[in-house]
Write a protein that holds these residues in place. Sequence first.
Motif, PDB file in Angstrom:
ATOM      1  N   ILE A   5       1.015  -1.103  -0.033  1.00 43.55           N
ATOM      2  CA  ILE A   5       0.056  -0.117  -0.030  1.00 43.55           C
ATOM      3  C   ILE A   5       0.958   1.319  -0.040  1.00 43.55           C
ATOM      4  CG2 ILE A   5      -1.856   1.386   1.352  1.00 43.55           C
ATOM      5  CD1 ILE A   5      -2.789  -1.371   2.309  1.00 43.55           C
ATOM      6  N   PHE A   6       1.902   1.148   0.645  1.00 40.07           N
ATOM      7  CA  PHE A   6       2.886   2.314   0.860  1.00 40.07           C
ATOM      8  C   PHE A   6       3.566   2.575  -0.399  1.00 40.07           C
ATOM      9  CE2 PHE A   6       7.120   4.338   1.854  1.00 40.07           C
ATOM     10  CZ  PHE A   6       6.755   5.344   2.282  1.00 40.07           C
ATOM     11  N   ARG A   7       4.062   1.503  -0.874  1.00 38.35           N
ATOM     12  CA  ARG A   7       4.836   1.738  -2.383  1.00 38.35           C
ATOM     13  C   ARG A   7       3.735   2.203  -3.484  1.00 38.35           C
ATOM     14  NH1 ARG A   7       7.346  -2.797  -0.508  1.00 38.35           N
ATOM     15  NH2 ARG A   7       5.953  -4.397  -1.516  1.00 38.35           N
ATOM     16  N   LEU A   8       2.468   1.743  -3.446  1.00 41.66           N
ATOM     17  CA  LEU A   8       1.539   2.475  -4.391  1.00 41.66           C
ATOM     18  C   LEU A   8       1.342   3.880  -4.066  1.00 41.66           C
ATOM     19  CD1 LEU A   8      -0.655   2.044  -6.392  1.00 41.66           C
ATOM     20  CD2 LEU A   8      -2.513   1.734  -4.433  1.00 41.66           C
ATOM     21  N   PHE A   9       1.229   4.222  -3.028  1.00 43.06           N
ATOM     22  CA  PHE A   9       1.208   5.683  -2.745  1.00 43.06           C
ATOM     23  C   PHE A   9       2.456   6.362  -3.035  1.00 43.06           C
ATOM     24  CE2 PHE A   9      -2.511   4.544  -0.440  1.00 43.06           C
ATOM     25  CZ  PHE A   9      -3.523   5.646  -0.625  1.00 43.06           C
ATOM     26  N   GLN A  10       3.500   5.925  -2.916  1.00 42.21           N
ATOM     27  CA  GLN A  10       4.880   6.572  -3.341  1.00 42.21           C
ATOM     28  C   GLN A  10       4.724   6.647  -4.689  1.00 42.21           C
ATOM     29  OE1 GLN A  10       7.755   3.561  -1.461  1.00 42.21           O
ATOM     30  NE2 GLN A  10       8.613   5.469  -0.414  1.00 42.21           N
ATOM     31  N   THR A  11       4.324   5.977  -5.529  1.00 48.38           N
ATOM     32  CA  THR A  11       4.247   5.991  -6.920  1.00 48.38           C
ATOM     33  C   THR A  11       3.427   7.194  -7.522  1.00 48.38           C
ATOM     34  OG1 THR A  11       2.338   4.531  -7.445  1.00 48.38           O
ATOM     35  CG2 THR A  11       4.443   3.344  -7.622  1.00 48.38           C
ATOM     36  N   PHE A  12       2.667   7.598  -6.723  1.00 49.57           N
ATOM     37  CA  PHE A  12       2.014   8.816  -6.976  1.00 49.57           C
ATOM     38  C   PHE A  12       2.395  10.029  -6.281  1.00 49.57           C
ATOM     39  CE2 PHE A  12      -1.347   5.491  -7.583  1.00 49.57           C
ATOM     40  CZ  PHE A  12      -1.593   5.771  -8.990  1.00 49.57           C
ATOM     41  N   GLY A  13       3.429   9.888  -5.767  1.00 47.29           N
ATOM     42  CA  GLY A  13       4.387  10.966  -5.021  1.00 47.29           C
ATOM     43  C   GLY A  13       4.076  11.281  -3.577  1.00 47.29           C
ATOM     44  N   ILE A  14       3.377  10.241  -3.020  1.00 46.62           N
ATOM     45  CA  ILE A  14       3.051  10.669  -1.454  1.00 46.62           C
ATOM     46  C   ILE A  14       4.140  10.199  -0.620  1.00 46.62           C
ATOM     47  CG2 ILE A  14       1.359  10.080   0.201  1.00 46.62           C
ATOM     48  CD1 ILE A  14      -0.631   9.880  -2.030  1.00 46.62           C
ATOM     49  N   SER A  15       4.712  10.899   0.133  1.00 48.57           N
ATOM     50  CA  SER A  15       5.832  10.667   1.101  1.00 48.57           C
ATOM     51  C   SER A  15       5.299   9.867   2.070  1.00 48.57           C
ATOM     52  CB  SER A  15       6.443  12.210   1.628  1.00 48.57           C
ATOM     53  OG  SER A  15       5.344  12.546   2.415  1.00 48.57           O
ATOM     54  N   ARG A  16       6.181   9.460   3.204  1.00 47.94           N
ATOM     55  CA  ARG A  16       5.944   8.418   4.222  1.00 47.94           C
ATOM     56  C   ARG A  16       4.943   9.557   5.231  1.00 47.94           C
ATOM     57  NH1 ARG A  16       7.707   4.110   6.319  1.00 47.94           N
ATOM     58  NH2 ARG A  16       9.445   3.927   4.920  1.00 47.94           N
ATOM     59  N   ALA A  17       5.331  10.829   5.499  1.00 51.28           N
ATOM     60  CA  ALA A  17       4.580  11.669   6.288  1.00 51.28           C
ATOM     61  C   ALA A  17       3.279  11.900   5.784  1.00 51.28           C
ATOM     62  CB  ALA A  17       5.186  12.888   6.588  1.00 51.28           C
ATOM     63  N   GLY A  18       3.168  12.011   4.314  1.00 57.68           N
ATOM     64  CA  GLY A  18       1.837  12.221   3.855  1.00 57.68           C
ATOM     65  C   GLY A  18       0.849  10.864   3.703  1.00 57.68           C
ATOM     66  N   PHE A  19       1.615   9.892   3.788  1.00 54.16           N
ATOM     67  CA  PHE A  19       0.881   8.556   3.999  1.00 54.16           C
ATOM     68  C   PHE A  19       0.304   8.478   5.256  1.00 54.16           C
ATOM     69  CE2 PHE A  19       1.117   3.845   4.771  1.00 54.16           C
ATOM     70  CZ  PHE A  19       0.152   3.487   3.775  1.00 54.16           C
ATOM     71  N   SER A  20       1.309   8.583   6.386  1.00 51.51           N
ATOM     72  CA  SER A  20       0.931   8.775   7.721  1.00 51.51           C
ATOM     73  C   SER A  20      -0.284   9.397   7.800  1.00 51.51           C
ATOM     74  CB  SER A  20       1.993   9.012   8.710  1.00 51.51           C
ATOM     75  OG  SER A  20       3.139   8.265   8.597  1.00 51.51           O
ATOM     76  N   LYS A  21      -0.360  10.716   7.288  1.00 55.19           N
ATOM     77  CA  LYS A  21      -1.585  11.689   7.654  1.00 55.19           C
ATOM     78  C   LYS A  21      -2.545  10.900   6.984  1.00 55.19           C
ATOM     79  CE  LYS A  21      -3.242  16.193   6.868  1.00 55.19           C
ATOM     80  NZ  LYS A  21      -2.785  17.609   6.362  1.00 55.19           N
ATOM     81  N   LYS A  51      -0.840  14.837 -12.187  1.00 52.79           N
ATOM     82  CA  LYS A  51      -0.171  13.933 -11.393  1.00 52.79           C
ATOM     83  C   LYS A  51       0.530  14.621 -10.315  1.00 52.79           C
ATOM     84  CE  LYS A  51       3.874  11.007 -11.360  1.00 52.79           C
ATOM     85  NZ  LYS A  51       3.746   9.481 -11.213  1.00 52.79           N
ATOM     86  N   ASP A  52       0.839  16.096 -10.724  1.00 59.87           N
ATOM     87  CA  ASP A  52       1.268  17.136  -9.562  1.00 59.87           C
ATOM     88  C   ASP A  52       0.463  17.186  -8.620  1.00 59.87           C
ATOM     89  OD1 ASP A  52       3.446  16.977 -11.243  1.00 59.87           O
ATOM     90  OD2 ASP A  52       3.065  19.150 -12.094  1.00 59.87           O
ATOM     91  N   LEU A  53      -0.933  17.387  -8.791  1.00 59.18           N
ATOM     92  CA  LEU A  53      -1.659  17.792  -7.440  1.00 59.18           C
ATOM     93  C   LEU A  53      -2.335  16.443  -6.714  1.00 59.18           C
ATOM     94  CD1 LEU A  53      -3.743  20.467  -8.944  1.00 59.18           C
ATOM     95  CD2 LEU A  53      -2.121  20.585  -7.067  1.00 59.18           C
ATOM     96  N   VAL A  54      -1.916  15.219  -7.527  1.00 54.48           N
ATOM     97  CA  VAL A  54      -2.856  13.982  -6.820  1.00 54.48           C
ATOM     98  C   VAL A  54      -2.089  13.813  -5.330  1.00 54.48           C
ATOM     99  CG1 VAL A  54      -2.642  11.623  -6.769  1.00 54.48           C
ATOM    100  CG2 VAL A  54      -2.889  12.781  -8.856  1.00 54.48           C
ATOM    101  N   ALA A  55      -0.934  13.758  -5.144  1.00 55.87           N
ATOM    102  CA  ALA A  55      -0.412  13.590  -3.811  1.00 55.87           C
ATOM    103  C   ALA A  55      -0.772  14.607  -2.751  1.00 55.87           C
ATOM    104  CB  ALA A  55       1.187  13.760  -3.718  1.00 55.87           C
ATOM    105  N   GLU A  56      -0.810  16.036  -3.141  1.00 51.76           N
ATOM    106  CA  GLU A  56      -1.520  16.862  -2.348  1.00 51.76           C
ATOM    107  C   GLU A  56      -2.775  16.937  -1.998  1.00 51.76           C
ATOM    108  OE1 GLU A  56      -1.572  21.853  -2.319  1.00 51.76           O
ATOM    109  OE2 GLU A  56      -0.603  20.892  -3.587  1.00 51.76           O
ATOM    110  N   SER A  57      -3.485  16.492  -3.047  1.00 52.61           N
ATOM    111  CA  SER A  57      -5.006  16.460  -2.907  1.00 52.61           C
ATOM    112  C   SER A  57      -5.447  15.208  -1.910  1.00 52.61           C
ATOM    113  CB  SER A  57      -5.615  16.241  -4.254  1.00 52.61           C
ATOM    114  OG  SER A  57      -5.145  17.238  -4.943  1.00 52.61           O
ATOM    115  N   LEU A  58      -4.671  14.005  -2.063  1.00 53.33           N
ATOM    116  CA  LEU A  58      -5.022  12.958  -1.150  1.00 53.33           C
ATOM    117  C   LEU A  58      -4.787  13.274   0.374  1.00 53.33           C
ATOM    118  CD1 LEU A  58      -4.192  10.000  -3.436  1.00 53.33           C
ATOM    119  CD2 LEU A  58      -6.337  10.705  -2.660  1.00 53.33           C
TER     120      LEU A  58
END
Length: 160
Positions: A5-21, A51-58
């Motif tokens: 799950i974490f790797r999937l989120f990383q592919t969309f540019g989501i950091s560990r801190a973002g994933f935790s949130k 793609k640029d806004l996906v991480a921030e949006s999620l």
Amino acid sequence: MYADIFRLFQTFGISRAGFSKILLSYPQIFEVDMKKDKEESIYLLQSVCGKDLVAESLVSWPSLLSISKEKGNFQSQINFLLKCGFKKNTKLIIKALNCIFLKNEQALETILEGLINHGLSQNYAYKLIRIQPTLLHQEPIEITRKLDYIFHRLCFSVEE
């Protein structure tokens, strides 16, 4: 499983801190088949905001992970927002999408009709929705009550 799950989120540019949130505010992520359900949601979201806004949006609105083709109306929701004048690849359309992702096309049209029935022109109704997208989060009866109060009790005119 969690690493996948974490790797999937990383592919969309989501950091560990973002994933935790996301995990803290949307723990349902562990209750579903990520590959099947949430990956589709992320790609649908990416089709709207790029793609640029996906991480921030999620990270800002993890509930957007609930978007799916089955729940519906995703394309009709996007079409409604575009008709109101929202632009793709902007934070504003994502904010508006977060307000409406549980609503169907008929509910959105009912809100628009309610605004028009209170004397607003269609263009002004669209502008009001763009300025205040959280309006779309409300039920039509609540919007009607508020508009009745503004126009009849406070005696504001449509022009004001």
